[in-house]
Motif scaffolding. Structure first.
Motif, PDB file in Angstrom:
ATOM      1  N   PHE A  15      -1.328   2.493  -7.267  1.00 19.55           N
ATOM      2  CA  PHE A  15      -2.653   1.854  -7.453  1.00 19.55           C
ATOM      3  C   PHE A  15      -2.699   0.340  -6.505  1.00 19.55           C
ATOM      4  CE2 PHE A  15      -5.085  -1.253 -10.028  1.00 19.55           C
ATOM      5  CZ  PHE A  15      -6.311  -0.654  -9.908  1.00 19.55           C
ATOM      6  N   LEU A  16      -1.594  -0.495  -6.848  1.00 18.16           N
ATOM      7  CA  LEU A  16      -1.523  -1.656  -6.025  1.00 18.16           C
ATOM      8  C   LEU A  16      -1.643  -1.546  -4.586  1.00 18.16           C
ATOM      9  CD1 LEU A  16      -1.094  -4.839  -5.857  1.00 18.16           C
ATOM     10  CD2 LEU A  16       1.383  -4.481  -5.976  1.00 18.16           C
ATOM     11  N   CYS A  17      -0.795  -0.578  -3.946  1.00 20.28           N
ATOM     12  CA  CYS A  17      -0.872  -0.321  -2.543  1.00 20.28           C
ATOM     13  C   CYS A  17      -2.384   0.077  -2.202  1.00 20.28           C
ATOM     14  CB  CYS A  17       0.048   0.772  -2.304  1.00 20.28           C
ATOM     15  SG  CYS A  17       0.436   1.229  -0.603  1.00 20.28           S
ATOM     16  N   PHE A  18      -3.080   1.060  -2.978  1.00 15.35           N
ATOM     17  CA  PHE A  18      -4.302   1.367  -2.499  1.00 15.35           C
ATOM     18  C   PHE A  18      -5.166   0.112  -2.454  1.00 15.35           C
ATOM     19  CE2 PHE A  18      -8.483   2.979  -3.503  1.00 15.35           C
ATOM     20  CZ  PHE A  18      -8.625   3.885  -2.560  1.00 15.35           C
ATOM     21  N   CYS A  19      -5.136  -0.550  -3.454  1.00  9.31           N
ATOM     22  CA  CYS A  19      -6.087  -1.707  -3.589  1.00  9.31           C
ATOM     23  C   CYS A  19      -5.748  -2.627  -2.508  1.00  9.31           C
ATOM     24  CB  CYS A  19      -5.992  -2.500  -4.969  1.00  9.31           C
ATOM     25  SG  CYS A  19      -6.571  -1.812  -6.324  1.00  9.31           S
ATOM     26  N   LEU A  20      -4.587  -2.848  -1.992  1.00  6.03           N
ATOM     27  CA  LEU A  20      -4.151  -3.941  -0.972  1.00  6.03           C
ATOM     28  C   LEU A  20      -4.618  -3.305   0.438  1.00  6.03           C
ATOM     29  CD1 LEU A  20      -0.756  -5.015  -2.200  1.00  6.03           C
ATOM     30  CD2 LEU A  20      -2.384  -6.467  -2.006  1.00  6.03           C
ATOM     31  N   LEU A  21      -4.473  -1.955   0.527  1.00  7.96           N
ATOM     32  CA  LEU A  21      -4.880  -1.154   1.710  1.00  7.96           C
ATOM     33  C   LEU A  21      -6.233  -1.587   1.919  1.00  7.96           C
ATOM     34  CD1 LEU A  21      -3.043   1.869   1.868  1.00  7.96           C
ATOM     35  CD2 LEU A  21      -2.561   0.128   3.565  1.00  7.96           C
ATOM     36  N   THR A  22      -7.010  -1.207   0.876  1.00  8.68           N
ATOM     37  CA  THR A  22      -8.535  -1.459   1.030  1.00  8.68           C
ATOM     38  C   THR A  22      -9.183  -2.739   1.214  1.00  8.68           C
ATOM     39  OG1 THR A  22      -8.713   0.549  -0.801  1.00  8.68           O
ATOM     40  CG2 THR A  22     -10.739  -0.888  -0.347  1.00  8.68           C
ATOM     41  N   GLY A  23      -8.509  -3.795   0.497  1.00 11.73           N
ATOM     42  CA  GLY A  23      -8.855  -5.217   0.610  1.00 11.73           C
ATOM     43  C   GLY A  23      -8.510  -5.726   2.215  1.00 11.73           C
ATOM     44  N   THR A  24      -7.101  -5.481   2.324  1.00 11.90           N
ATOM     45  CA  THR A  24      -6.712  -6.098   3.730  1.00 11.90           C
ATOM     46  C   THR A  24      -7.341  -5.445   4.806  1.00 11.90           C
ATOM     47  OG1 THR A  24      -4.929  -4.439   3.813  1.00 11.90           O
ATOM     48  CG2 THR A  24      -4.366  -6.620   2.835  1.00 11.90           C
ATOM     49  N   GLY A  25      -7.866  -4.079   4.565  1.00 12.74           N
ATOM     50  CA  GLY A  25      -8.737  -3.271   5.627  1.00 12.74           C
ATOM     51  C   GLY A  25     -10.173  -4.006   5.836  1.00 12.74           C
ATOM     52  N   LYS A  26     -10.811  -4.603   4.778  1.00 13.04           N
ATOM     53  CA  LYS A  26     -11.955  -5.230   5.075  1.00 13.04           C
ATOM     54  C   LYS A  26     -11.828  -6.517   5.691  1.00 13.04           C
ATOM     55  CE  LYS A  26     -14.618  -2.232   2.204  1.00 13.04           C
ATOM     56  NZ  LYS A  26     -15.449  -1.520   3.167  1.00 13.04           N
ATOM     57  N   GLU A  42      -0.640  -4.619   7.165  1.00  9.04           N
ATOM     58  CA  GLU A  42       0.414  -3.579   6.708  1.00  9.04           C
ATOM     59  C   GLU A  42       1.560  -3.821   5.853  1.00  9.04           C
ATOM     60  OE1 GLU A  42       1.255   0.850   7.326  1.00  9.04           O
ATOM     61  OE2 GLU A  42      -0.591  -0.447   7.748  1.00  9.04           O
ATOM     62  N   PHE A  43       1.977  -4.827   6.174  1.00 15.69           N
ATOM     63  CA  PHE A  43       3.316  -5.347   5.582  1.00 15.69           C
ATOM     64  C   PHE A  43       3.114  -5.853   4.053  1.00 15.69           C
ATOM     65  CE2 PHE A  43       6.169  -8.842   4.091  1.00 15.69           C
ATOM     66  CZ  PHE A  43       7.377  -8.235   4.358  1.00 15.69           C
ATOM     67  N   VAL A  44       1.883  -6.698   3.823  1.00 14.61           N
ATOM     68  CA  VAL A  44       1.770  -6.966   2.453  1.00 14.61           C
ATOM     69  C   VAL A  44       1.193  -5.617   1.623  1.00 14.61           C
ATOM     70  CG1 VAL A  44      -0.183  -8.248   1.081  1.00 14.61           C
ATOM     71  CG2 VAL A  44       0.714  -9.281   3.000  1.00 14.61           C
ATOM     72  N   SER A  45       0.456  -4.556   2.153  1.00 15.63           N
ATOM     73  CA  SER A  45       0.039  -3.501   1.616  1.00 15.63           C
ATOM     74  C   SER A  45       1.205  -2.715   0.944  1.00 15.63           C
ATOM     75  CB  SER A  45      -0.892  -2.469   2.285  1.00 15.63           C
ATOM     76  OG  SER A  45      -2.038  -3.581   2.740  1.00 15.63           O
ATOM     77  N   ALA A 168      -2.099  11.170   1.155  1.00 11.20           N
ATOM     78  CA  ALA A 168      -3.503  11.440   1.729  1.00 11.20           C
ATOM     79  C   ALA A 168      -4.442  10.607   0.933  1.00 11.20           C
ATOM     80  CB  ALA A 168      -3.693  13.141   1.112  1.00 11.20           C
ATOM     81  N   MET A 169      -3.957  10.145  -0.432  1.00 14.25           N
ATOM     82  CA  MET A 169      -5.064   9.282  -1.063  1.00 14.25           C
ATOM     83  C   MET A 169      -5.098   8.053  -0.546  1.00 14.25           C
ATOM     84  SD  MET A 169      -4.757  11.040  -4.810  1.00 14.25           S
ATOM     85  CE  MET A 169      -5.645   9.807  -5.731  1.00 14.25           C
ATOM     86  N   LEU A 280      -3.280   7.603 -12.837  1.00 12.31           N
ATOM     87  CA  LEU A 280      -4.823   7.693 -13.149  1.00 12.31           C
ATOM     88  C   LEU A 280      -5.523   6.729 -12.731  1.00 12.31           C
ATOM     89  CD1 LEU A 280      -3.936   9.128 -16.615  1.00 12.31           C
ATOM     90  CD2 LEU A 280      -4.684  10.553 -14.693  1.00 12.31           C
ATOM     91  N   ALA A 281      -5.116   5.405 -12.574  1.00 15.94           N
ATOM     92  CA  ALA A 281      -5.824   4.283 -12.131  1.00 15.94           C
ATOM     93  C   ALA A 281      -5.802   4.533 -10.483  1.00 15.94           C
ATOM     94  CB  ALA A 281      -5.003   3.139 -12.512  1.00 15.94           C
ATOM     95  N   PHE A 282      -4.819   4.772 -10.128  1.00 14.40           N
ATOM     96  CA  PHE A 282      -4.701   5.020  -8.603  1.00 14.40           C
ATOM     97  C   PHE A 282      -5.997   6.231  -8.197  1.00 14.40           C
ATOM     98  CE2 PHE A 282      -2.539   7.550  -5.173  1.00 14.40           C
ATOM     99  CZ  PHE A 282      -3.165   6.803  -4.043  1.00 14.40           C
ATOM    100  N   VAL A 283      -5.814   7.313  -8.797  1.00 14.29           N
ATOM    101  CA  VAL A 283      -7.116   8.406  -8.660  1.00 14.29           C
ATOM    102  C   VAL A 283      -8.432   7.809  -8.946  1.00 14.29           C
ATOM    103  CG1 VAL A 283      -7.829  10.629  -9.529  1.00 14.29           C
ATOM    104  CG2 VAL A 283      -5.209  10.222  -9.339  1.00 14.29           C
ATOM    105  N   LEU A 284      -8.555   7.204  -9.990  1.00 18.73           N
ATOM    106  CA  LEU A 284      -9.871   6.569 -10.296  1.00 18.73           C
ATOM    107  C   LEU A 284     -10.631   5.383  -9.140  1.00 18.73           C
ATOM    108  CD1 LEU A 284      -9.665   5.937 -14.340  1.00 18.73           C
ATOM    109  CD2 LEU A 284     -11.052   7.635 -12.956  1.00 18.73           C
ATOM    110  N   ALA A 285      -9.311   4.682  -8.749  1.00 18.17           N
ATOM    111  CA  ALA A 285      -9.735   3.819  -7.829  1.00 18.17           C
ATOM    112  C   ALA A 285     -10.245   4.711  -6.291  1.00 18.17           C
ATOM    113  CB  ALA A 285      -8.554   2.898  -7.228  1.00 18.17           C
TER     114      ALA A 285
END
Length: 296
Positions: A15-26, A42-45, A168-169, A280-285
């Motif tokens: 979940f943290l990785c997904f949030c970081l990837l999304t935020g740093t991508g923006k 990439e490193f932070v994520s 994939a997610m 589940l939090a990761f899936v919801l995100a």
């Protein structure tokens, strides 16, 4: 199956990785990209979720063993390179098929080759960030640490499928889901049969290198009508490397160089991984991002 209880932190790390990837991508898009910013994102994520994951491990010996460079058995290096090319081509055509099924008939192969922004990057920067850095960080986290943690609790087949789903997610798109799903399973399988994460890093790097090459050659020679032959050439190369990969895998299986899977409870093992509250939090995100992308 060793234990029916899956720790909370592995799921939360995704979940943290997904949030970081999304935020740093923006942030990368907002500030115009560039190799240093892409590398930092990439490193932070992946580094922060990796630290969280390592902290959750009951025993880090297996992870340290998988991170140690080792000499591969005869034939494993060839399998790794061939599998990397095969996965790159299969992923490309799978995503291409999904684009066409979605009605995006004008899409071309290079439009779906890479998620990472390419504009403004030199060839050296693309190689360093996209080919090398991303392959190392993503594989050490996903196949080195996460795969090892899950092996402590469930069978091999469930770990392989889950590794594909997670990979994939993390790409954050249904349009680019099938390719990474296949790649995630393939890299996890390499990690399992070799006992090391570095073959997966190499295969992942080969995969990304192929995409960088595709983008370069089509940009360079588009004016010469390469599009008329590009898909056909890729299909021929795919058939060749698929044959070579399966033949090499058969040879290794015949020689007994590939270990048998750990016993699995099938879908129940996979359910144990998915029902993790962090997962589940990761899936919801992931679902929320899909909805936001559709609405906006």
């Amino acid at each position: 199956m060793k234990n029916n209880k899956i720790a909370l932190l592995p799921g939360l790390s995704l979940f943290l990785c997904f949030c970081l990837l999304t935020g740093t991508g923006k942030l990368v898009s907002r500030f115009g990209g560039g190799a240093p910013l892409l590398a930092l994102a990439e490193f932070v994520s992946f580094a922060l979720p990796l630290v969280m994951l390592v902290f959750s491990m009951r025993d880090q010996k297996k992870l340290r063993k998988r991170l140690q460079p080792r000499r591969l058995r005869k034939g494993m290096l060839g399998l790794t390179v061939r599998l990397g090319v095969t996965v790159a081509l299969l992923s490309l055509f799978l995503n291409f098929l999904i684009y066409h099924l979605a009605g995006l008939v004008g899409a071309d192969l290079t439009a779906i080759a890479l998620d990472a922004p390419q504009s403004g990057l030199s060839m050296a920067a693309r190689f360093a960030v996209i080919v090398v850095l991303s392959a190392v960080l993503e594989e050490v986290y996903l196949r080195g640490a996460l795969f090892t943690v899950h092996e402590e609790s469930v069978g091999t087949s469930a770990c392989l499928i889950f590794s594909g789903l997670a990979f994939a997610m993390l790409h954050g798109s249904m349009m680019n889901f099938a390719g990474p799903f296949l790649a995630g399973i393939a890299y996890a399988y390499l990690t399992y049969i070799t006992g090391s994460v570095w073959p997966a890093v190499l295969a992942h790097g080969v995969n990304n290198l192929y995409y960088v090459f595709v983008l370069w050659i089509t940009d360079t020679y588009a004016a010469f009508g390469i599009w008329s032959y590009f898909a056909a050439i890729n299909a021929l190369v795919l058939l060749l490397f698929l044959y070579l990969t399966l033949r090499q895998l058969e040879n290794l299986l015949t020689r007994g160089c590939i270990p048998h899977f750990e016993k699995s409870a099938g879908l129940y093992d996979l359910w144990l991984l998915v029902r993790n509250p962090g997962m589940l939090a990761f899936v919801l995100a992931f679902v929320a991002k899909l909805i936001m992308n559709r609405v906006l």
